[in-house]
Design a protein around this motif. Structure first.
Motif, PDB file in Angstrom:
ATOM      1  N   ALA A 178       0.742  -1.156   0.027  1.00 35.58           N
ATOM      2  CA  ALA A 178      -0.046  -0.040  -0.120  1.00 35.58           C
ATOM      3  C   ALA A 178       0.953   1.217  -0.039  1.00 35.58           C
ATOM      4  O   ALA A 178       0.582   2.120  -0.594  1.00 35.58           O
ATOM      5  N   ARG A 179       1.926   1.200   0.856  1.00 37.61           N
ATOM      6  CA  ARG A 179       2.881   2.398   0.796  1.00 37.61           C
ATOM      7  C   ARG A 179       3.553   2.517  -0.600  1.00 37.61           C
ATOM      8  O   ARG A 179       3.530   3.646  -0.884  1.00 37.61           O
ATOM      9  N   ARG A 205       2.547  10.473   3.753  1.00 41.62           N
ATOM     10  CA  ARG A 205       1.686  11.113   2.803  1.00 41.62           C
ATOM     11  C   ARG A 205       2.330  12.860   2.552  1.00 41.62           C
ATOM     12  O   ARG A 205       2.506  13.183   1.707  1.00 41.62           O
ATOM     13  N   PHE A 234       1.131   4.014  -3.127  1.00 43.37           N
ATOM     14  CA  PHE A 234       0.874   5.251  -2.901  1.00 43.37           C
ATOM     15  C   PHE A 234       1.823   6.108  -3.372  1.00 43.37           C
ATOM     16  O   PHE A 234       1.648   7.272  -4.206  1.00 43.37           O
ATOM     17  N   GLN A 291      -4.838   4.645   4.563  1.00 43.13           N
ATOM     18  CA  GLN A 291      -4.316   3.572   5.250  1.00 43.13           C
ATOM     19  C   GLN A 291      -2.781   3.549   5.646  1.00 43.13           C
ATOM     20  O   GLN A 291      -1.960   2.974   6.012  1.00 43.13           O
ATOM     21  N   VAL A 292      -2.134   4.701   4.574  1.00 45.73           N
ATOM     22  CA  VAL A 292      -0.660   5.048   4.486  1.00 45.73           C
ATOM     23  C   VAL A 292      -0.763   6.108   5.768  1.00 45.73           C
ATOM     24  O   VAL A 292      -1.245   7.177   5.827  1.00 45.73           O
ATOM     25  N   LEU A 298      -4.963  12.181  -3.807  1.00 49.07           N
ATOM     26  CA  LEU A 298      -4.377  10.921  -3.362  1.00 49.07           C
ATOM     27  C   LEU A 298      -4.266  11.076  -1.863  1.00 49.07           C
ATOM     28  O   LEU A 298      -4.588   9.959  -1.104  1.00 49.07           O
ATOM     29  N   CYS A 299      -3.889  11.891  -1.258  1.00 48.07           N
ATOM     30  CA  CYS A 299      -3.329  12.056   0.206  1.00 48.07           C
ATOM     31  C   CYS A 299      -4.736  12.055   0.788  1.00 48.07           C
ATOM     32  O   CYS A 299      -4.467  11.294   2.098  1.00 48.07           O
ATOM     33  N   ARG A 332      -7.346  10.405   0.359  1.00 49.51           N
ATOM     34  CA  ARG A 332      -8.051   8.963   0.095  1.00 49.51           C
ATOM     35  C   ARG A 332      -7.298   7.980   0.733  1.00 49.51           C
ATOM     36  O   ARG A 332      -7.702   7.025   1.220  1.00 49.51           O
ATOM     37  N   SER A 333      -5.926   8.059   0.681  1.00 48.63           N
ATOM     38  CA  SER A 333      -4.958   7.010   1.140  1.00 48.63           C
ATOM     39  C   SER A 333      -4.658   7.063   2.693  1.00 48.63           C
ATOM     40  O   SER A 333      -3.457   7.265   3.327  1.00 48.63           O
ATOM     41  N   HIS A 354       1.594   6.130  -6.993  1.00 44.50           N
ATOM     42  CA  HIS A 354       0.488   6.975  -7.739  1.00 44.50           C
ATOM     43  C   HIS A 354       0.909   8.326  -7.381  1.00 44.50           C
ATOM     44  O   HIS A 354       0.297   9.332  -8.397  1.00 44.50           O
TER      45      HIS A 354
END
Length: 339
Positions: free
Chosen positions: A281-282, A313, A285, A307-308, A301-302, A304-305, A288
């Protein structure tokens, strides 16, 4: 299947008990030191021995140095030299040579390191003493500076302590692949490594742990040169920093794909997928973020992500939107090093 913990090699072998083994010596832009590496494998005491020496499309005179080092060789070993027309990287290069080799054991050798004369002899004896079960044997190393002077004994993680996947999932071992030997069957079972993985050490050790097992021979049988191709080089500019981040991201994604592929072949795909999920996932991220077309998309993106971790981020956002904020830090580090 597992093998005992760290091992000591037994006495010398009889001629009849000696399997054919292969040394895979890979080189890339190492014209100043590759002759030492070549001479060290030609000086191996073990027979029968096949030696494959290959240049990975170097841009310097590495291949010419290899040719000069082997010129006139009339020893007992089978010798072959070659060069790639296109650079394949460490994993691709070793995969190519492994597919060409005929030996039952495949010794990895780097173009900037030196194998002790008894390296093959000792590892083969150790393998036979364990009834040919281990699929990977790692030896210790001797730290060698750029002038060829040997310093301290280097002892990577004891692979004999890894009894299976659960141990690997708890803690990945610290490895130096230049002192590794693989069984031929290990490579045949899992096949060539996928394109893009920069290093083979974790991949092949993972394969061995899932297969016939791995062990460590606690003897410094490789002289490991400081400042070789595998060292972490300091960046000199923001552009170089960002470029290395992108390369590291690419290699991490390739390694994760390879580990998942091998785990699927070994029937433990679900367990490994769950273990790799946070790192994947990291890295996805990061990929992307660098590939996003603009600032708005990166901000989205920051957001939405979740989980990171937030710190990562924010850091990647700065690297991708305004990397020049790191220029003073790079300058300061360079000034400190120069002093």
């Amino acid at each position: 299947m597992t093998t005992p913990a760290s091992a000591s090699a037994p006495a010398a072998l009889s001629v009849a008990a000696r399997p054919l083994v292969s040394v895979l010596l890979i080189a890339y832009n190492q014209e100043r030191v590759v002759a030492d590496a070549v001479r060290s494998v030609l000086a191996q005491t073990y027979e029968p021995l096949e030696i494959l020496i290959s240049d990975d499309a170097s841009s310097d005179q590495t291949f010419a140095a290899i040719e000069a080092a082997v010129q006139g060789y009339a020893g007992p070993h089978q010798l072959s030299i070659r060069r790639n027309t296109v650079n394949e990287g460490i994993s691709g290069h070793l995969s190519r040579l492994a597919g060409m080799a005929q030996g039952e054991l495949l010794f990895v050798a780097a173009g900037d390191d030196m194998s002790m004369p008894q390296r093959c002899e000792r590892v083969v004896a150790c393998w036979l003493a364990h009834d040919r079960r281990p699929d990977l044997i790692a030896t210790d190393l001797a730290d060698m500076d750029e002038h060829g002077v040997t310093h301290e004994h280097m002892a990577p993680t004891d692979l004999g302590a890894y009894r299976g996947l659960d141990d690997w999932l708890k803690q990945r071992p610290w490895l130096i692949g230049a002192a590794h030997t693989w069984s031929r069957r290990l490579f045949e079972r899992f096949g060539p490594m996928l394109p893009g993985a920069i290093a083979e050490d974790q991949i092949m050790t993972f394969r061995a742990i899932l297969s016939g097992g791995a062990l460590s021979l606690r003897e410094p049988l490789v002289r490991y040169r400081r400042g070789g191709l595998s060292r972490k080089r300091r960046y000199r500019s923001v552009a170089e920093l960002v470029g290395r981040m992108r390369d590291g991201n690419h290699h991490a994604l390739a390694e994760s794909a390879q580990l998942q592929h091998d785990a699927d072949l070994a029937g433990v795909g679900r367990e490994v997928q769950a273990a790799l999920a946070p790192k994947l996932a990291r890295e996805q991220f990061v990929q992307h973020m660098f590939d996003a077309p603009g600032t708005a998309e990166r901000l989205a993106l920051c957001w939405r992500s979740r989980q990171v971790k937030r710190g990562l981020r924010v850091r990647i956002l700065l690297y991708t939107v305004c990397p020049q904020v790191y220029a003073p830090v790079i300058w300061l580090k360079r000034m400190i090093r120069n002093r």
